[in-house]
Design a protein around this motif. Structure first.
Motif, PDB file in Angstrom:
ATOM      1  N   ILE A 165      -7.378  -5.591   4.910  1.00 46.52           N
ATOM      2  CA  ILE A 165      -6.885  -5.347   3.275  1.00 46.52           C
ATOM      3  C   ILE A 165      -7.273  -4.223   3.183  1.00 46.52           C
ATOM      4  O   ILE A 165      -8.654  -4.219   2.638  1.00 46.52           O
ATOM      5  CB  ILE A 165      -6.953  -6.808   2.714  1.00 46.52           C
ATOM      6  N   GLN A 166      -6.096  -3.724   2.793  1.00 48.34           N
ATOM      7  CA  GLN A 166      -6.396  -2.357   3.012  1.00 48.34           C
ATOM      8  C   GLN A 166      -5.379  -1.678   1.732  1.00 48.34           C
ATOM      9  O   GLN A 166      -3.958  -2.210   0.808  1.00 48.34           O
ATOM     10  CB  GLN A 166      -6.910  -1.584   3.411  1.00 48.34           C
ATOM     11  N   VAL A 167      -6.094  -0.564   0.678  1.00 47.94           N
ATOM     12  CA  VAL A 167      -5.041   0.312  -0.079  1.00 47.94           C
ATOM     13  C   VAL A 167      -4.761   1.399  -0.241  1.00 47.94           C
ATOM     14  O   VAL A 167      -6.127   1.640  -0.339  1.00 47.94           O
ATOM     15  CB  VAL A 167      -4.894  -0.622  -1.763  1.00 47.94           C
ATOM     16  N   HIS A 168      -3.742   1.854  -0.976  1.00 44.21           N
ATOM     17  CA  HIS A 168      -4.582   3.740  -0.408  1.00 44.21           C
ATOM     18  C   HIS A 168      -4.281   4.129  -2.234  1.00 44.21           C
ATOM     19  O   HIS A 168      -3.585   3.789  -2.650  1.00 44.21           O
ATOM     20  CB  HIS A 168      -3.806   4.260   0.507  1.00 44.21           C
ATOM     21  N   PRO A 169      -5.113   5.248  -2.482  1.00 45.47           N
ATOM     22  CA  PRO A 169      -4.901   6.167  -3.364  1.00 45.47           C
ATOM     23  C   PRO A 169      -3.871   7.031  -3.768  1.00 45.47           C
ATOM     24  O   PRO A 169      -2.922   7.323  -3.282  1.00 45.47           O
ATOM     25  CB  PRO A 169      -6.526   6.619  -4.004  1.00 45.47           C
ATOM     26  N   HIS A 193      -3.538  11.797  -1.205  1.00 47.54           N
ATOM     27  CA  HIS A 193      -2.915  10.544  -0.791  1.00 47.54           C
ATOM     28  C   HIS A 193      -2.825  10.097   0.583  1.00 47.54           C
ATOM     29  O   HIS A 193      -2.714  10.916   1.424  1.00 47.54           O
ATOM     30  CB  HIS A 193      -1.438  10.458  -1.885  1.00 47.54           C
ATOM     31  N   LYS A 194      -2.100   8.974   0.779  1.00 47.41           N
ATOM     32  CA  LYS A 194      -2.015   7.823   2.258  1.00 47.41           C
ATOM     33  C   LYS A 194      -1.109   7.741   2.846  1.00 47.41           C
ATOM     34  O   LYS A 194      -0.621   6.262   2.196  1.00 47.41           O
ATOM     35  CB  LYS A 194      -3.793   7.508   2.734  1.00 47.41           C
ATOM     36  N   PRO A 195       0.523   7.774   1.940  1.00 48.08           N
ATOM     37  CA  PRO A 195       1.797   7.014   2.136  1.00 48.08           C
ATOM     38  C   PRO A 195       1.895   7.022   3.531  1.00 48.08           C
ATOM     39  O   PRO A 195       1.656   7.399   4.167  1.00 48.08           O
ATOM     40  CB  PRO A 195       2.471   7.663   1.324  1.00 48.08           C
ATOM     41  N   GLU A 196       2.147   5.440   3.996  1.00 47.42           N
ATOM     42  CA  GLU A 196       2.326   5.267   5.555  1.00 47.42           C
ATOM     43  C   GLU A 196       4.091   4.876   5.809  1.00 47.42           C
ATOM     44  O   GLU A 196       4.129   4.282   4.953  1.00 47.42           O
ATOM     45  CB  GLU A 196       1.532   4.208   5.989  1.00 47.42           C
ATOM     46  N   ILE A 197       4.866   5.150   6.821  1.00 51.37           N
ATOM     47  CA  ILE A 197       5.731   3.949   6.621  1.00 51.37           C
ATOM     48  C   ILE A 197       5.096   4.000   8.982  1.00 51.37           C
ATOM     49  O   ILE A 197       4.271   4.327   9.431  1.00 51.37           O
ATOM     50  CB  ILE A 197       6.958   5.135   6.931  1.00 51.37           C
ATOM     51  N   PRO A 207      -0.811  -3.372  -1.948  1.00 50.69           N
ATOM     52  CA  PRO A 207      -1.647  -3.566  -0.684  1.00 50.69           C
ATOM     53  C   PRO A 207      -0.998  -3.961   0.411  1.00 50.69           C
ATOM     54  O   PRO A 207      -0.326  -4.981   0.321  1.00 50.69           O
ATOM     55  CB  PRO A 207      -2.726  -5.176  -1.882  1.00 50.69           C
ATOM     56  N   HIS A 208      -1.762  -4.026   2.035  1.00 52.59           N
ATOM     57  CA  HIS A 208      -0.976  -4.664   2.579  1.00 52.59           C
ATOM     58  C   HIS A 208      -2.022  -4.514   4.105  1.00 52.59           C
ATOM     59  O   HIS A 208      -3.458  -4.795   4.155  1.00 52.59           O
ATOM     60  CB  HIS A 208      -0.401  -3.227   3.248  1.00 52.59           C
ATOM     61  N   ALA A 209      -1.984  -5.246   5.038  1.00 51.23           N
ATOM     62  CA  ALA A 209      -2.938  -5.504   6.052  1.00 51.23           C
ATOM     63  C   ALA A 209      -1.863  -5.562   7.020  1.00 51.23           C
ATOM     64  O   ALA A 209      -0.831  -6.526   7.163  1.00 51.23           O
ATOM     65  CB  ALA A 209      -3.825  -6.728   6.255  1.00 51.23           C
TER      66      ALA A 209
HETATM   67 ZN   LIG Z   1      -2.230   0.979   5.014  1.00 52.50          ZN
END
Ligand SMILES: [Zn+2]
Length: 411
Positions: A101-105, A136-140, A266-268
């Motif tokens: 489980i994670q989150v990015h700043p 930052h680390k946005p993700e698609i 937050p996501h996983a």
């Molecule tokens: Zn992630």
């Protein structure tokens, strides 16, 4: 001989994390896997932990070296000025077991927090280092199969229902009502291990029974909790990440659909295969389901405590077979190209674009044939003609802020 900044085959790097499947990536990449090693991720990018290489006169040269030798030619002047390097990392994932489980700043926070850790003298590779860079680390991600993930906090009503309908969680309902999401989540993440074990022990045992009896399916948090513990020897000490499985949205997306994960959400990933595109960063704050470092105060600082209705992204109406998936970031863009055997895709690269063929095959500019599992890189300013040899699916990664998405004209 000077490097020719046109079109070249590109070979990525496999990551054998233990959560990966053993079949999907070996099949896609045509790699033998006689020992059934986990093949978790395939990276196409310049990350030092798994750099991609470019084929040049039958030799293999690191893409990072090619960019370093002439960043303006490789990336275009505007991209180099804005990002100082390739802004994205392109991946294929095969998720067999749940990820952390994670989150990015946010970018602003990462910059400040990175400098703070630098000033405090925490080594970059120290296990307790949170911020590896200032980005930052946005993700698609786009699903390649039915794909399950946890994404953001559920609605207030759903969280209340989860708490009130559980004999174990009922005691938490008053706290949630008075302190809200931040109060509840902080309380759970700061809970002593002995208390976590006594609260979650019966929850996990019931989940295991219900899954075994076929009473629950993948839409239920219990199903994932049971999956997490069904093959382990004993359940203690219980991972605090289990709380998040009950508090977050469980989302299923189908092939052709995507989802974007911005800073603070937050996501996983739970299960399935996908293509993922992210900003070139290692900044991950973890909240459980991992043996890695968990820094609860930093996690809490980076999470946006708000209820999220997950937004599933559909691609734009295809233009010459290409469908773009809008992502609200300047760092990257992603598109799928679906071709039959009868027509070609025309493209002029505005950035360093990567193409990954995952189904079928094609011939590029009448000279380079590309099979399933192969990738190629196109440097800015080059024109491409992609002719499919049958039903073909290609993913394209690019930098959108500069690559003002061009309308493709038929030849
Ligand atoms: Zn992630």
């Amino acid at each position: 001989m000077a490097f020719d900044y046109c079109v070249h085959k590109l070979t990525g790097s496999v990551q054998h994390y233990s959560w990966g499947g053993t079949k999907f990536l070996p099949q896609l990449l045509t790699i033998e896997n006689p020992n059934h090693a986990p093949f978790a991720e395939y990276w196409l990018g310049v990350h030092a932990g798994g750099p991609a290489s470019v084929e040049v006169n039958q030799q293999s040269v690191l893409l990072s070296d090619i960019i370093a030798s002439d960043p303006v030619a490789a990336l275009s002047a505007p991209v180099y000025e804005q990002f100082g390097g390739l802004p994205y990392l392109f991946k294929v994932l095969d998720v067999k077991d749940m990820l952390s489980i994670q989150v990015h700043p946010t970018k602003e926070y990462a910059k400040v927090a990175f400098e703070k850790e630098e000033a405090a003298g925490v080594a970059l590779d120290a296990p307790n280092r949170n911020y590896k860079d200032q980005n930052h680390k946005p993700e698609i991600m786009l699903a390649m199969s039915e794909f399950w993930l946890l994404h953001g906090f559920k609605s207030e009503a759903k969280i209340l229902e989860t708490l009130e309908n559980s004999a174990e969680f009922q005691v938490l309902a008053p706290l949630y009502k008075s302190e809200g999401l931040a109060g509840l989540y902080t309380f759970l993440m700061e809970m002593e291990q002995a208390q976590v074990d006594s609260l979650l022990g019966p929850v996990i045992k019931r989940a295991l029974r219900n899954k075994q009896d076929g009473k629950i399916d993948k839409t239920s948090p219990e199903w994932w909790v049971a999956k997490l513990y069904e093959n382990s020897h004993g359940i203690y000490p219980i991972d605090k990440g289990v709380f998040s499985i009950y508090l977050f949205n469980i989302v299923c997306i189908m092939p052709g659909q995507g989802i974007f994960q911005d800073a603070g959400v937050p996501h996983a990933y739970l299960e399935g295969q996908n293509v993922e595109l992210m900003a070139n960063s290692d900044n991950v704050l973890r909240g459980g389901l991992t043996p890695k470092h968990i820094d609860v105060p930093e996690l809490i600082k980076n999470i946006k405590f708000k209820h999220i209705e997950p937004v599933i992204i559909e691609g734009t109406k295809p233009c010459m077979g290409e469908s773009v998936y809008p992502a609200p970031t300047q760092d990257f863009g992603i598109a799928t190209i679906k071709l039959g055997g009868s027509y070609s895709f025309e493209h002029e690269a505005q950035s360093l674009d990567m193409f990954l063929v995952v189904e079928g095959g094609c011939v590029v500019n009448n000279q380079m044939s590309v099979k399933t599992g192969e990738a190629f890189v196109v440097f800015p300013g080059n024109k491409l003609n992609i002719h499919a040899s049958g039903k073909t699916l290609i993913y394209r990664a690019f930098v959108p802020s500069i690559a003002a998405y061009s309308q493709h004209e038929e030849n």
